[in-house]
Structures are given as C-alpha cells and as structure tokens.
Design an enzyme around this catalytic site. Structure first.
Site, PDB file in Angstrom:
ATOM      1  N   TYR A  62      51.321 -68.525 -40.403  1.00  0.00           N
ATOM      2  CA  TYR A  62      51.431 -67.840 -39.515  1.00  0.00           C
ATOM      3  C   TYR A  62      52.526 -67.092 -39.765  1.00  0.00           C
ATOM      4  CZ  TYR A  62      52.804 -66.516 -34.791  1.00  0.00           C
ATOM      5  OH  TYR A  62      53.561 -65.933 -33.701  1.00  0.00           O
ATOM      6  N   VAL A 113      57.282 -68.078 -25.714  1.00  0.00           N
ATOM      7  CA  VAL A 113      57.200 -67.146 -24.478  1.00  0.00           C
ATOM      8  C   VAL A 113      56.130 -67.763 -23.361  1.00  0.00           C
ATOM      9  CG1 VAL A 113      56.619 -64.940 -23.885  1.00  0.00           C
ATOM     10  CG2 VAL A 113      57.284 -65.619 -26.026  1.00  0.00           C
ATOM     11  N   LYS A 129      44.630 -68.804 -23.785  1.00  0.00           N
ATOM     12  CA  LYS A 129      45.669 -68.730 -24.782  1.00  0.00           C
ATOM     13  C   LYS A 129      45.351 -70.350 -25.141  1.00  0.00           C
ATOM     14  CE  LYS A 129      49.147 -67.672 -26.728  1.00  0.00           C
ATOM     15  NZ  LYS A 129      50.447 -67.190 -27.174  1.00  0.00           N
ATOM     16  N   PHE A 152      55.841 -85.207 -28.383  1.00  0.00           N
ATOM     17  CA  PHE A 152      55.672 -86.168 -29.252  1.00  0.00           C
ATOM     18  C   PHE A 152      57.229 -86.416 -29.306  1.00  0.00           C
ATOM     19  CE2 PHE A 152      53.488 -81.663 -31.540  1.00  0.00           C
ATOM     20  CZ  PHE A 152      52.467 -82.820 -31.399  1.00  0.00           C
ATOM     21  N   ARG A 175      63.542 -76.177 -28.206  1.00  0.00           N
ATOM     22  CA  ARG A 175      63.262 -75.433 -28.077  1.00  0.00           C
ATOM     23  C   ARG A 175      64.072 -73.653 -27.004  1.00  0.00           C
ATOM     24  NH1 ARG A 175      61.011 -77.046 -31.140  1.00  0.00           N
ATOM     25  NH2 ARG A 175      58.350 -76.692 -31.978  1.00  0.00           N
TER      26      ARG A 175
HETATM   27  N1  LIG Z   1      53.912 -66.196 -27.487  1.00  0.00           N
HETATM   28  C1  LIG Z   1      54.593 -67.155 -28.132  1.00  0.00           C
HETATM   29  O1  LIG Z   1      55.211 -67.641 -28.209  1.00  0.00           O
HETATM   30  C2  LIG Z   1      54.226 -65.755 -29.209  1.00  0.00           C
HETATM   31  C3  LIG Z   1      55.893 -66.074 -30.076  1.00  0.00           C
HETATM   32  C4  LIG Z   1      56.090 -65.537 -31.655  1.00  0.00           C
HETATM   33  C5  LIG Z   1      55.436 -64.221 -31.818  1.00  0.00           C
HETATM   34  N2  LIG Z   1      54.167 -64.513 -30.935  1.00  0.00           N
HETATM   35  C6  LIG Z   1      53.559 -62.706 -31.232  1.00  0.00           C
HETATM   36  O2  LIG Z   1      53.592 -62.014 -30.310  1.00  0.00           O
HETATM   37  C7  LIG Z   1      52.200 -61.489 -29.840  1.00  0.00           C
HETATM   38  C8  LIG Z   1      51.754 -61.240 -28.891  1.00  0.00           C
HETATM   39  O3  LIG Z   1      50.929 -63.254 -28.644  1.00  0.00           O
HETATM   40  P1  LIG Z   1      50.851 -63.407 -27.531  1.00  0.00           P
HETATM   41  O4  LIG Z   1      51.249 -64.961 -27.383  1.00  0.00           O
HETATM   42  O5  LIG Z   1      50.901 -62.415 -26.560  1.00  0.00           O
HETATM   43  O6  LIG Z   1      49.116 -64.066 -28.280  1.00  0.00           O
HETATM   44  P2  LIG Z   1      47.577 -63.604 -27.319  1.00  0.00           P
HETATM   45  O7  LIG Z   1      46.707 -64.598 -28.523  1.00  0.00           O
HETATM   46  O8  LIG Z   1      47.188 -63.688 -25.608  1.00  0.00           O
HETATM   47  O9  LIG Z   1      47.833 -62.426 -27.994  1.00  0.00           O
HETATM   48  C9  LIG Z   1      47.083 -62.004 -29.014  1.00  0.00           C
HETATM   49  C10 LIG Z   1      46.082 -61.022 -28.980  1.00  0.00           C
HETATM   50  O10 LIG Z   1      45.614 -60.321 -30.137  1.00  0.00           O
HETATM   51  C11 LIG Z   1      43.810 -60.163 -29.980  1.00  0.00           C
HETATM   52  N3  LIG Z   1      43.279 -60.332 -31.633  1.00  0.00           N
HETATM   53  C12 LIG Z   1      43.350 -61.247 -32.874  1.00  0.00           C
HETATM   54  N4  LIG Z   1      43.718 -60.929 -33.611  1.00  0.00           N
HETATM   55  C13 LIG Z   1      42.672 -59.597 -33.148  1.00  0.00           C
HETATM   56  C14 LIG Z   1      42.815 -58.484 -34.364  1.00  0.00           C
HETATM   57  N5  LIG Z   1      41.313 -59.217 -35.680  1.00  0.00           N
HETATM   58  N6  LIG Z   1      41.906 -57.515 -34.471  1.00  0.00           N
HETATM   59  C15 LIG Z   1      42.781 -57.608 -32.758  1.00  0.00           C
HETATM   60  N7  LIG Z   1      43.362 -57.809 -32.220  1.00  0.00           N
HETATM   61  C16 LIG Z   1      43.485 -58.906 -32.227  1.00  0.00           C
HETATM   62  C17 LIG Z   1      43.516 -60.909 -29.249  1.00  0.00           C
HETATM   63  O11 LIG Z   1      42.623 -61.187 -28.996  1.00  0.00           O
HETATM   64  C18 LIG Z   1      44.468 -61.311 -28.325  1.00  0.00           C
HETATM   65  O12 LIG Z   1      44.557 -60.772 -26.790  1.00  0.00           O
HETATM   66  C19 LIG Z   1      51.389 -62.069 -31.545  1.00  0.00           C
HETATM   67  O13 LIG Z   1      51.569 -61.136 -32.857  1.00  0.00           O
HETATM   68  C20 LIG Z   1      52.612 -63.141 -31.504  1.00  0.00           C
HETATM   69  O14 LIG Z   1      51.556 -63.759 -33.031  1.00  0.00           O
HETATM   70  C21 LIG Z   1      53.842 -64.646 -29.582  1.00  0.00           C
END
Ligand SMILES: NC(=O)c1ccc[n+]([C@@H]2O[C@H](COP(=O)([O-])OP(=O)(O)OC[C@H]3O[C@@H](n4cnc5c(N)ncnc54)[C@H](O)[C@@H]3O)[C@@H](O)[C@H]2O)c1
Length: 321
Positions: A149, A179, A187, A210, A217
């Site tokens: 990832y 976040v 999720k 853990f 964090r």
């Molecule tokens: N939440 C966190 O703490 C965090 C931290 C670092 C980075 N991120 C990044 O932020 C972004 C949003 O994360 P989030 O927490 O809202 O997660 P999330 O999983 O709720 O949102 C990601 C969304 O992408 C959609 N998705 C997944 N695969 C897909 C595909 N192939 N095509 C189209 N849509 C697709 C999912 O259905 C989901 O709605 C992501 O890129 C994640 O990697 C999140």
C-alpha cells in the site's frame, strides 16, 4: 465553514472515491459551501457505501478506476478540479499487482483525463510512504514503505511529479496520516482505531491494544483533512505535503481520552502484534504544508475526540447495540 477564498460555485468537480470516508466528507463540504458547484462522485462501492452519500445532491457514477471503459464515462463532463480519493485503502491487502494497478496505474490514466480537461488535481497519498522511518516524517526523507500500500502511494507521488513537470500541470499530493471522523464506519476493520476503540469501550468489551500501547500515531480529524484539500486547490505549484495534526500521541493516551469523553470505565487488554510492518511512531512534519498551503489544523486529539464522540455513540446505538 469555508477554508479558503476560492469560489467553487459554477465549477465542475470530480471526487473519485466519493462514496468513501474522506471523499464523501469532501462532497458534502463542497455541496454545503458552494451550492452552485456541480459535484460528480465516481466510486466502485468497495469500502464506499451509498449511506455515506444520503443527502448528496450531485451525480454518482459507479465505476472501477482501473477499468478504462468506466473511466471513459468521465469524458461526458469537463472538470475544473479533481479530488482523487479512490484507492484500495486497506493497508493489509497483500495482492501486490492489484494494489499497484488500482492505486498507481489507474492514477496515471486519471491524470491523462485531467490533462485533457485542464483540471487541477489533488490526490490522496499516505503516511504509509514513510514505512517505519524515524519520526517526525518529512517529505523527501525516509520514504521507505513497509507494505505494498505504502509503495503504491509513493509510486503515485513519483508519477504525479513527472506528469506535472512534463505537462505543466498543478498536481498536489496530500500524505494523510491517521484520519478519523464521521462517515468512516463502512470501512469496517480498516476504520480508525479511534472509532474501533470507542465502539469497544461503549460495548463494555476490554479494548485490545498491541503491547504495551506505547506506539505513537499522528491522528488527524477529518475536518482538517478537508481544510487541506480545499486549500490545496489554490496552490500554484505542484508538490507533496503531509497532512496530520503535527502531534503524535500514544495509543494509551488515545484510549484514556476516549474512556474519559465517553464516560465508561474499562481496562485495556494488551495483545501481541501480528504485523511486522506496524509503524511504531508516525508524526507529520507539517511545516511546509503550513507555509505553502496555508494549512492550519484546528483539531488536536482532545478536540477531535470531543467533536466525534456524539457520532461514535450514535453509530454504537444504530449499528452495534
Ligand atoms: N483514512 C486514512 O486514515 C487515510 C490515510 C492515508 C491515506 N488515505 C487515502 O485517502 C483516500 C481515501 O481513503 P478513505 O479513508 O476515505 O478510504 P475509503 O476506503 O473509505 O475510500 C476509498 C474509496 O475508493 C473506492 N474504491 C476502491 N477501489 C476503487 C476502484 N477500483 N475504483 C473506484 N473506486 C474505488 C472505495 O469504494 C471507497 O469509497 C485513499 O486513497 C486512501 O488510501 C486514507
């Protein structure tokens, strides 16, 4: 609350991953503050859920970001801005090919669409790009991901840098730390530890940490992540920025804060850590985010947990109890 002078009314905005946690919060922020903006959500409804979008007045496209036929539907529009949140966000997925295809390679295809539309792009990178490098984490230092990832997100940063340079575009990457906040419930097991611990505390179970809860964090409240995204739209040069609270806190402290705010008295159970890539200390150096994007986080841990607690109680009562 508006975070910048930018006026999105009359603009067409794409939010990929808009049914997910961060994307849906962005969709509502734009809808509430810029009622004449046209917002289009594109999502595969993987971890995203329609319930995150109840009340959203814009358009929704169901599609896979890694499928060129689905992406082609975006050419029915002319986007001014793109927030790219769609990704395999589960950091424990080990299918390397799939994660790179969905997170990094599909991003290249999306950038080509952005170029054709003349759109400015703000995309989600991650603190996972730093792996277990010593904190505080700074862009350009210790970028040694420990899982696929984090690798895919670092690959996105490299793709964006080159693409922006070659095509004279503005592309901003935001390395979110941990976040938390409303609309993360779908999720499931990948929701923030703040929500998971909160729900365990409310159900009277002994929450598991853990050993010995001393890992630190940088938890950042969703409102501050929205702020960073909106402010990034005004950037006039490309770059990658950390988005955290700027403060690392131990899991033990987070747990203590939650029990105090939720007014429940339970003890922690310490368990062995099965993940060899588990980060021991993440902390965002947000100095350049502040200086260059005018980012000013408003929620420390106490304020964030305080703002979120009523929602955690609601989730417990409607989904768990
Ligand atoms: N939440 C966190 O703490 C965090 C931290 C670092 C980075 N991120 C990044 O932020 C972004 C949003 O994360 P989030 O927490 O809202 O997660 P999330 O999983 O709720 O949102 C990601 C969304 O992408 C959609 N998705 C997944 N695969 C897909 C595909 N192939 N095509 C189209 N849509 C697709 C999912 O259905 C989901 O709605 C992501 O890129 C994640 O990697 C999140």
């Amino acid at each position: 609350m508006k975070y910048s002078d930018i006026n999105l009314n009359g603009k067409t905005i794409l939010i990929t991953g808009g049914a997910g946690f961060i994307g849906s919060n962005l969709a509502f922020h734009v809808q509430d503050n810029y009622p004449r903006a046209r917002v289009v959500v594109f999502d595969a409804f993987a971890l995203g859920h329609f319930k995150n979008l109840r009340g959203f007045n814009g358009e929704t496209i169901a599609g896979d970001i890694a499928n060129p036929l689905d992406l082609a539907r975006l050419n029915d529009y002319k986007f001014d801005y793109i927030f790219h949140e769609a990704a395999i966000s589960d950091t424990t997925i080990s299918d390397q090919k799939l994660v790179v295809q969905v997170n990094a390679n599909a991003f290249s295809d999306l950038l080509k669409i952005a170029k054709a539309h003349g759109a400015k792009v703000v995309y989600a990178s991650s603190a996972g790009t730093y792996g277990n490098s010593p904190a505080p984490n700074r862009v350009g230092e210790g970028e040694t991901p420990e899982n696929i990832y984090g690798f895919s997100k670092l690959t996105m940063d490299r793709i964006a840098e080159r693409f922006a340079k070659e095509n004279n575009m503005t592309i901003i990457g935001l390395r979110y730390f941990n976040v938390y906040g409303p609309r993360e419930i779908y999720k499931g097991k990948t929701a923030s530890m703040i929500l998971q611990l909160g729900l365990q505390i409310l159900s009277g179970k002994r929450p598991r940490l853990f050993k010995w809860g001393e890992q630190k964090r940088d938890f950042v409240y969703i409102e501050d992540v929205i702020q960073a995204n909106i402010k990034a739209l005004s950037a006039d040069k490309s770059g990658v920025y950390n988005v955290g609270s700027g403060e690392a806190r131990e899991y033990n402290e987070i747990f203590g804060n939650l029990t105090k705010t939720l007014e429940v008295n339970v003890e922690v159970e310490y368990i062995d850590n099965p993940w060899n890539f588990f980060q021991t200390h993440t902390e965002a150096d947000i100095s350049t985010t502040k200086a260059e994007l005018d980012y000013a986080p408003r929620f420390g841990l106490e304020k964030g947990i305080g703002a979120y607690a009523p929602q955690i109680v609601k989730i417990y009562e409607s989904e768990i109890k």
